[in-house]
Each structure stands twice: as structure tokens, then as C-alpha cells.
Design an enzyme around this catalytic site. Sequence first.
Site, PDB file in Angstrom:
ATOM      1  N   ASP A  16     -24.389  68.271 113.271  1.00  0.00           N
ATOM      2  CA  ASP A  16     -23.187  68.856 113.862  1.00  0.00           C
ATOM      3  C   ASP A  16     -23.418  69.378 115.275  1.00  0.00           C
ATOM      4  O   ASP A  16     -22.457  69.664 115.992  1.00  0.00           O
ATOM      5  CB  ASP A  16     -22.686  70.020 112.979  1.00  0.00           C
ATOM      6  CG  ASP A  16     -22.343  69.562 111.575  1.00  0.00           C
ATOM      7  OD1 ASP A  16     -21.711  68.501 111.447  1.00  0.00           O
ATOM      8  OD2 ASP A  16     -22.694  70.269 110.612  1.00  0.00           O
TER       9      ASP A  16
ATOM     10  N   ASP B   1     -16.773  70.693 109.294  1.00  0.00           N
ATOM     11  CA  ASP B   1     -17.689  69.798 108.581  1.00  0.00           C
ATOM     12  C   ASP B   1     -17.493  70.060 107.084  1.00  0.00           C
ATOM     13  O   ASP B   1     -17.064  71.137 106.691  1.00  0.00           O
ATOM     14  CB  ASP B   1     -19.099  70.167 109.062  1.00  0.00           C
ATOM     15  CG  ASP B   1     -20.193  69.732 108.121  1.00  0.00           C
ATOM     16  OD1 ASP B   1     -20.316  68.519 107.924  1.00  0.00           O
ATOM     17  OD2 ASP B   1     -20.921  70.596 107.597  1.00  0.00           O
TER      18      ASP B   1
ATOM     19  N   ASP C 220     -22.786  73.278 110.145  1.00  0.00           N
ATOM     20  CA  ASP C 220     -24.046  73.913 109.751  1.00  0.00           C
ATOM     21  C   ASP C 220     -25.272  73.035 109.989  1.00  0.00           C
ATOM     22  O   ASP C 220     -26.388  73.521 109.974  1.00  0.00           O
ATOM     23  CB  ASP C 220     -24.008  74.252 108.259  1.00  0.00           C
ATOM     24  CG  ASP C 220     -24.006  72.994 107.401  1.00  0.00           C
ATOM     25  OD1 ASP C 220     -23.319  72.024 107.781  1.00  0.00           O
ATOM     26  OD2 ASP C 220     -24.702  72.961 106.374  1.00  0.00           O
TER      27      ASP C 220
HETATM   28  P1  ADP Z   1     -22.698  64.582 105.602  1.00  0.00           P
HETATM   29  O1  ADP Z   1     -21.576  64.713 106.582  1.00  0.00           O
HETATM   30  O2  ADP Z   1     -22.223  64.777 104.189  1.00  0.00           O
HETATM   31  O3  ADP Z   1     -23.880  65.467 105.949  1.00  0.00           O
HETATM   32  P2  ADP Z   1     -24.431  62.238 106.216  1.00  0.00           P
HETATM   33  O4  ADP Z   1     -24.018  61.581 107.487  1.00  0.00           O
HETATM   34  O5  ADP Z   1     -25.689  63.021 106.226  1.00  0.00           O
HETATM   35  O6  ADP Z   1     -23.180  63.056 105.637  1.00  0.00           O
HETATM   36  O7  ADP Z   1     -24.568  61.104 105.087  1.00  0.00           O
HETATM   37  C1  ADP Z   1     -23.535  60.194 104.848  1.00  0.00           C
HETATM   38  C2  ADP Z   1     -23.803  59.393 103.586  1.00  0.00           C
HETATM   39  O8  ADP Z   1     -25.050  58.684 103.687  1.00  0.00           O
HETATM   40  C3  ADP Z   1     -23.936  60.244 102.336  1.00  0.00           C
HETATM   41  O9  ADP Z   1     -22.693  60.560 101.766  1.00  0.00           O
HETATM   42  C4  ADP Z   1     -24.763  59.297 101.442  1.00  0.00           C
HETATM   43  O10 ADP Z   1     -23.952  58.337 100.844  1.00  0.00           O
HETATM   44  C5  ADP Z   1     -25.691  58.627 102.427  1.00  0.00           C
HETATM   45  N1  ADP Z   1     -26.969  59.346 102.507  1.00  0.00           N
HETATM   46  C6  ADP Z   1     -27.395  60.199 103.471  1.00  0.00           C
HETATM   47  N2  ADP Z   1     -28.624  60.676 103.205  1.00  0.00           N
HETATM   48  C7  ADP Z   1     -28.997  60.132 102.029  1.00  0.00           C
HETATM   49  C8  ADP Z   1     -30.164  60.223 101.184  1.00  0.00           C
HETATM   50  N3  ADP Z   1     -31.214  60.995 101.489  1.00  0.00           N
HETATM   51  N4  ADP Z   1     -30.163  59.514 100.044  1.00  0.00           N
HETATM   52  C9  ADP Z   1     -29.122  58.733  99.710  1.00  0.00           C
HETATM   53  N5  ADP Z   1     -28.002  58.611 100.445  1.00  0.00           N
HETATM   54  C10 ADP Z   1     -27.931  59.289 101.577  1.00  0.00           C
HETATM   55 MG    MG Z   2     -22.964  69.978 106.816  1.00  0.00          MG
END
Ligand code: ADP
Ligand code: MG
Length: 287
Positions: free
Chosen positions: A236, A38, A232
Site C-alpha cells: 500500500d 485496502d 497497512d
Molecule cells: P491483498 O490485497 O489481499 O494483500 P495480494 O496482492 O497480496 O492481495 O494477493 C493477491 C492474491 O494473490 C491473493 O488473493 C492470492 O490469491 C494470491 N496470493 C498472494 N500471496 C499468496 C501466497 N503466499 N500463497 C498463495 N496465494 C497468494
Molecule cells: Mg492489507
Amino acid sequence: ATPTSIMVGTGRAAESGILFKGGEHLERTHQLEAIVLDKTGTITKGKPEVTDFTGDTEALQLLASAEKGSEHPLAEAIVAHAAENDLPFLDVDDFSAIPGHGIEATIAGKPILVGNRKLMHDRHIDMEGAEEALTSYEMSGKTAMLLAVDGNYRGIVAVADTIKESAPEAIQQLKELGMEVIMLTGDNERTAQAIANQVGITQVIAEVLPEQKADKVKEIQLQGKKVAMVGDGVNDAPALVTADIGIAIGTGTEVAIEAADVTILGGELLLLPKAIKISHSTIRNIR
Ligand code: ADP
Ligand code: MG
């Protein structure tokens, strides 16, 4: 495999900060051919900071107030940034997370939307002129999010997360051990590529929705490979369970640690090649 030598192996691992939940996991670690990592919180420190905001103060206040309801590390970075700038937070009437995309909220009757391109596209927000800035943030490895207030585009917030110091060395060692190394992330393709370049990973699977992470691991298994997943986050957990070996980062969420077969203490990535080396020396000594 004698139970005694396995016990000695898991004991040696534990002394280094690699906690196997059982001896069978040490045996399966010996068979690994691919390792999926990740990005956020695993390869990076998971402590993102706001580096840029293109909107005005009022927009920043709405943005940060809306993000207060989110537990995402990106949200924490935005909230911290507003607090540092002494901006008072506004009351939020409605909040919901849109997993893998962003968030939505209502403040003083106005709908607020924060998230990626896909989210803005789905909600038909006109982002005239945003693409160039977005792309340039992403090329430098930053996560750029868009803000819309009342249906109008109001700015981009860019957040940077730094890689763990030992990540390039850990990945190099994994490759030397014959591992195929793959990065898996919900973040956008360009940001993911930029971070992957910094640590020496060439295989990147980006823009993966939280519920799709396990499917990606399964696809690698269907190629006939024994695969480890390292992560983490709560996101995941299903992938950690699906993988032949699930490895949780000790600094991560309880959910990930529960779902994993192995936990590496302190999130030190050099413990990944170390775990593989210990499995090899343990199993080879047995044979
Ligand atoms: P990661 O693998 O980085 O944890 P996520 O699946 O949680 O990714 O999020 C993917 C995308 O969704 C982020 O890169 C962002 O663009 C958007 N995103 C997620 N959570 C938020 C939030 N709280 N505010 C704004 N954008 C968000
Ligand atoms: Mg992570």
C-alpha cells in the site's frame, strides 16, 4: 488557519489515537471527498484462518511447506493450519513469491505452485472441476487458492478473514460525512464484493496488482477528487504516498507507517470519521 488552532486540532486528534505528521495534513483532511480502503488488514482483521482444504494429507504437507517461505498473511494461515494438524514440514529447495498471484517452490524435485486462477492459467494447469468450489468459497467472502504439484491440480485451500467489528459503523459515518468510500484489493472480485457487502461498501476495485494500487488512486484524483488512501501493507505504500492524504493502520507494517501522513493507532476504523470531524471543527473554527 492559525498555527495555534492547528496545533490544538492535531493535539486533540493525538489524544484520540490519530497521529498527524504535521498540521498541513489536518488542513488537507478537511478537503477530502473520497476515501479508498485496502481490504486485508484494514477492513478485515488481517488474521486469516484456513476453513477448507479439498486435497489429501500429502498435498496439504506440500502446500504448507511451500508457503513457509512466504510472509503473506495467507501463507501464515496455511502454515498455522498444518502445524495445528501436526504435519511435519518438508525441506524446500527453491522458493519465490509471484506478487499478486501466489508462490512457487520446489520440494523433493517437484515443482509446487500455489495461487489464484490467473497464476494457474498462466502456467497452463488444468483445473478441471475446480471452478464450482472456487466460486462458492469466494461468494462467502473467503480467499480460495489453488495448489498444483508437478503440473497437476491437487486441491483448493480456502481462507477466511473476518471484518473488524466497527467497520460497518465507521463506513456508515464516513458516508454521512459525505465521503465516497471505495475498497481496493488484490483479492478476487467475488471475495471482495462479499466483504464489501458486509461493511456497506458499494464501490469495489479488485484484482489490483500491488504496483497498480497507486495508479488507481491517481485515477480517482484525475476525476478531480481529493482522496485519502488507508492501508497497512508494504503493497500500500506507493498508494499512501500518491493519495492527498495517506493513512496508515497502526497495527500495519513499518513501511506503510513511514509512507503515510497520518497513523491511526490500533487500527480502529472509527478513528477515520473522527479524524475528518476533527479536521472540520478545527478548520471551520479558524474561518
Ligand atoms: P491483498 O490485497 O489481499 O494483500 P495480494 O496482492 O497480496 O492481495 O494477493 C493477491 C492474491 O494473490 C491473493 O488473493 C492470492 O490469491 C494470491 N496470493 C498472494 N500471496 C499468496 C501466497 N503466499 N500463497 C498463495 N496465494 C497468494
Ligand atoms: Mg492489507
